[in-house]
Design a protein around this motif. Sequence first.
Motif, PDB file in Angstrom:
ATOM      1  N   GLY A  92      57.238  -7.217  51.209  1.00 34.67           N
ATOM      2  CA  GLY A  92      58.306  -6.067  50.848  1.00 34.67           C
ATOM      3  C   GLY A  92      58.264  -4.712  51.491  1.00 34.67           C
ATOM      4  N   MET A  94      58.857  -2.312  54.787  1.00 35.00           N
ATOM      5  CA  MET A  94      60.169  -2.310  55.764  1.00 35.00           C
ATOM      6  C   MET A  94      60.042  -1.302  56.864  1.00 35.00           C
ATOM      7  SD  MET A  94      63.329  -1.723  52.862  1.00 35.00           S
ATOM      8  CE  MET A  94      64.319  -1.953  54.265  1.00 35.00           C
ATOM      9  N   THR A 108      62.607  -6.318  56.636  1.00 37.76           N
ATOM     10  CA  THR A 108      61.590  -6.570  55.581  1.00 37.76           C
ATOM     11  C   THR A 108      60.598  -7.572  55.893  1.00 37.76           C
ATOM     12  OG1 THR A 108      63.419  -5.801  53.945  1.00 37.76           O
ATOM     13  CG2 THR A 108      61.288  -6.774  52.891  1.00 37.76           C
TER      14      THR A 108
END
Length: 224
Positions: A92, A94, A108
């Motif tokens: 999750g 980035m 991601t």
Amino acid sequence: IREPFSGSFCALPGTLETEDYDLGGEGLAYHETTEENIPGAYRPNEGVDVEENAAGFLVTNCEPGEWMEYCVDVAEAGTFEITIPVASFDGGGMFRILFNGKVAATLTAPKTGSWTTTADVSARFELEAGKQLMRVLMLRRPAFNLDKFILSNVTALVATELEGFTLYPNPAGNRLYISADHSWSDASVSIFNAAGMLVKRMEPKSPESGLDVSELESGLYLIR
């Protein structure tokens, strides 16, 4: 003074190891939120966190606001694909790839359940020819680790056009893209080897996401 780590600009297409960011130190070649290299497996006198894994080294503990830069030399303008092995326990996080300050891709981190086991993420963008500065900018937690940047020029690869959809590139690399005239809500893709055996089946969410075919061996395949 900024200098390429190897003494010369990294040629693209090619592979950049994340730990081989430019020489020049904090604020010029990289920015770190902490001064200490943890755990210090490589370039211990620099601030970028580096640890070792079975394949070499990973830049670790990537936190928002941190960045690294690389002097690169693009041999020929065109469409490039970047593939990055990333490890993240939770996934999750980035990060962003920029060339000469222009955003090329935002990616991601996948959830790999490990800090050393990686999974590939990929993106495509246009690059001009010539010497450029590539920056990798961390955007969002959870933390993740980066292995390398593999860049290939896919401009010359052919798109196969049939009635109702286009498949590209052909030959394919790590990802295969299909654009179609119908809804993707009920679409499925089956890949068969030359002997007619089903080797992979996928249900793509959108044509932009592409299909991960990196685990397939080189060869001829049929797609339904």
